[in-house]
Write an enzyme that holds these catalytic residues in place. Structure first.
Site, PDB file in Angstrom:
ATOM      1  N   GLY A  52     -16.222   6.935  -5.647  1.00  0.00           N
ATOM      2  CA  GLY A  52     -16.463   5.475  -5.495  1.00  0.00           C
ATOM      3  C   GLY A  52     -16.985   5.011  -3.951  1.00  0.00           C
ATOM      4  O   GLY A  52     -16.128   5.129  -3.142  1.00  0.00           O
ATOM      5  N   ASP A 112      -5.022   1.823  -4.548  1.00  0.00           N
ATOM      6  CA  ASP A 112      -4.124   2.218  -5.749  1.00  0.00           C
ATOM      7  C   ASP A 112      -3.829   3.727  -4.633  1.00  0.00           C
ATOM      8  O   ASP A 112      -2.776   4.591  -5.266  1.00  0.00           O
ATOM      9  CB  ASP A 112      -4.718   2.969  -6.675  1.00  0.00           C
ATOM     10  N   ASP A 165      -9.655   0.120  -4.199  1.00  0.00           N
ATOM     11  CA  ASP A 165      -8.711   0.270  -5.720  1.00  0.00           C
ATOM     12  C   ASP A 165      -7.416   0.001  -4.589  1.00  0.00           C
ATOM     13  O   ASP A 165      -6.354  -1.237  -5.189  1.00  0.00           O
ATOM     14  CB  ASP A 165      -8.431   1.095  -6.368  1.00  0.00           C
ATOM     15  N   ARG A 209      -9.603  -0.013 -11.406  1.00  0.00           N
ATOM     16  CA  ARG A 209      -9.218   1.158 -12.353  1.00  0.00           C
ATOM     17  C   ARG A 209      -7.273   0.897 -12.483  1.00  0.00           C
ATOM     18  O   ARG A 209      -7.891   0.103 -13.082  1.00  0.00           O
ATOM     19  CB  ARG A 209      -9.373   2.357 -11.195  1.00  0.00           C
ATOM     20  N   THR A 219     -11.010   3.099  -0.779  1.00  0.00           N
ATOM     21  CA  THR A 219     -11.540   2.536  -1.699  1.00  0.00           C
ATOM     22  C   THR A 219     -11.269   1.389  -2.030  1.00  0.00           C
ATOM     23  O   THR A 219     -10.143   0.723  -1.577  1.00  0.00           O
ATOM     24  CB  THR A 219     -10.922   3.238  -3.141  1.00  0.00           C
ATOM     25  N   ARG A 251     -19.499  11.508  -7.649  1.00  0.00           N
ATOM     26  CA  ARG A 251     -18.044  12.815  -7.942  1.00  0.00           C
ATOM     27  C   ARG A 251     -18.676  13.502  -8.678  1.00  0.00           C
ATOM     28  O   ARG A 251     -19.177  13.776 -10.155  1.00  0.00           O
ATOM     29  CB  ARG A 251     -17.315  11.532  -9.607  1.00  0.00           C
ATOM     30  N   ASP A 305      -7.396   9.919  -4.796  1.00  0.00           N
ATOM     31  CA  ASP A 305      -6.788  10.645  -4.848  1.00  0.00           C
ATOM     32  C   ASP A 305      -8.137  11.187  -5.958  1.00  0.00           C
ATOM     33  O   ASP A 305      -7.367  12.411  -5.130  1.00  0.00           O
ATOM     34  CB  ASP A 305      -5.969   9.785  -5.336  1.00  0.00           C
TER      35      ASP A 305
HETATM   36  O1  F6P Z   1     -12.392   3.797  -8.196  1.00  0.00           O
HETATM   37  C1  F6P Z   1     -13.681   2.688  -7.496  1.00  0.00           C
HETATM   38  C2  F6P Z   1     -13.999   2.423  -8.112  1.00  0.00           C
HETATM   39  O2  F6P Z   1     -14.873   0.918  -8.466  1.00  0.00           O
HETATM   40  C3  F6P Z   1     -13.127   1.519  -9.910  1.00  0.00           C
HETATM   41  O3  F6P Z   1     -12.690   0.619  -9.403  1.00  0.00           O
HETATM   42  C4  F6P Z   1     -14.141   1.611 -10.881  1.00  0.00           C
HETATM   43  O4  F6P Z   1     -12.619   1.149 -12.331  1.00  0.00           O
HETATM   44  C5  F6P Z   1     -14.839   2.751 -10.761  1.00  0.00           C
HETATM   45  O5  F6P Z   1     -14.571   2.555  -8.881  1.00  0.00           O
HETATM   46  C6  F6P Z   1     -15.645   2.196 -11.709  1.00  0.00           C
HETATM   47  O6  F6P Z   1     -16.957   3.515 -11.168  1.00  0.00           O
HETATM   48  P1  F6P Z   1     -18.335   4.133 -11.415  1.00  0.00           P
HETATM   49  O7  F6P Z   1     -19.236   2.967 -10.883  1.00  0.00           O
HETATM   50  O8  F6P Z   1     -18.716   5.491 -11.900  1.00  0.00           O
HETATM   51  O9  F6P Z   1     -18.740   2.777 -12.477  1.00  0.00           O
END
Ligand code: F6P
Length: 319
Positions: A11, A129, A127, A171, A125, A72, A103
């Site tokens: 992300g 985390d 997050d 997340r 990120t 990803r 991670d």
């Molecule tokens: O890891 C970053 C994040 O924005 C999380 O907070 C969220 O759960 C996820 O990515 C959303 O992913 P995507 O952009 O693939 O919907």
């Protein structure tokens, strides 16, 4: 080390561009050639490389997103994907790689370092985390984005004397909810790290209204439940008018805060310094105001501790 690459993966997060800029400019300053790899590990597999120069990272420090794009890649996790990536790395003569991401992205960096490519991770990120760093790039901006949104919601929440549930990203982590909740003065902060019952949440809302509160703001981490489910249950129990906002991807965009730009610049500069001195398989973190270098393996085997003190303070301040 004469030729290095840089990619962003997973992300996106505001401040990634500032980190790219720092890696490219520090690399060139240290007589290295720097290649940008587009779309994360997918770009390594497809040989999607672009030579970076000083100008290629001009005018990006203030921009959200990532000029290198991100993805990803499932293919990179397969032996065939890894083989293709290694062939491209060898063909280009890349000796080192800076990986900006979370991670999942670091898992790929570890695999590459086992196969002889020097890798350095930079935590990026919203997050927050990742262990062994107080902050990851993008978190501070995302907190401010949530706060700005809640400031606006508060106005209408007060006018209508309503309960609002604001679902934020993160997340499995409650960090974004906790920090933005404290900054917003939220009545309730719901995070996956701390169990809660809807009954207790409702009791707190009702006691707030009994003592004259004009509204109730609940910040819900996505890892702790779905806003619409929690909202329905609260409305059923309290009978109060309840509205739900899922902030979603707007939390990932926007111009990075000064804090994120400075953090990203420092981490990018350090990543190049480490590659130059032959270090590999490490992450650059930032702990108690100083850069900290940690084994990437340790990052993946350690959980980031939850800030209990801040959580308890939030509960005290919202009685
Ligand atoms: O890891 C970053 C994040 O924005 C999380 O907070 C969220 O759960 C996820 O990515 C959303 O992913 P995507 O952009 O693939 O919907």
């Amino acid at each position: 080390m004469k030729r290095i690459g840089i990619l962003t993966s997973g992300g996106d997060a505001p401040g990634m561009n500032a980190a790219i800029r720092a890696v490219v400019r520090s690399g060139i300053y240290n007589d290295m050639e720097v290649y940008g790899i587009r779309r994360g590990y997918a770009g390594l597999i497809n040989g999607d490389f672009v030579k970076m120069d000083l100008g290629s990272v001009g005018d990006i420090i203030h921009r959200g997103g990532t000029i290198l794009r991100t993805a990803r890649s499932e293919e990179f996790k397969t032996p065939e994907g890894m083989e293709k990536a290694l062939k491209n790395i060898e063909a280009l003569g890349l000796e080192g790689l800076v990986v900006i991401g979370g991670d999942g992205s670091f898992r790929g960096a570890i695999e590459l370092s086992k196969r002889g490519v020097a890798t350095i991770g930079i935590p990026g990120t919203i997050d927050n985390d990742i262990p062994f760093t107080d902050y990851s790039i993008g978190f501070d901006t995302a907190v401010n984005t949530v706060v700005e949104a809640v400031n606006k919601i508060r106005d209408t929440a007060t006018s209508h004397e309503r309960t609002f549930i604001i679902e934020v990203m993160g997340r499995e982590s409650g960090n974004l909810a906790l920090y933005s909740g404290v900054a917003c003065g939220a009545e309730t902060i719901l995070v996956p790290e701390m169990p809660f019952t809807i009954k207790d949440v409702c009791e707190k809302i009702m006691s707030g209204f009994r003592r004259g509160k004009l509204h109730s703001i609940i910040i819900l981490a996505e890892g702790a439940g779905q806003g619409f489910d929690v909202g329905r249950e609260i409305k059923n129990i309290t009978g109060f008018e309840t509205r739900i906002i899922v902030l979603g991807h707007l939390q990932r965009g926007g111009t990075p805060t000064a804090f994120d730009r400075i953090l990203a610049s420092q981490m990018g500069g350090k990543a190049v310094e480490l590659l130059k001195s032959g270090v590999s398989n490490k992450m650059v973190g930032w702990v108690k105001g100083e850069l900290l270098v940690t084994d990437l393996e340790q990052i993946l085997t350690t959980n980031k501790p939850f800030n209990m003190e801040l959580y308890e303070l939030a509960n005290i301040l919202s009685i």
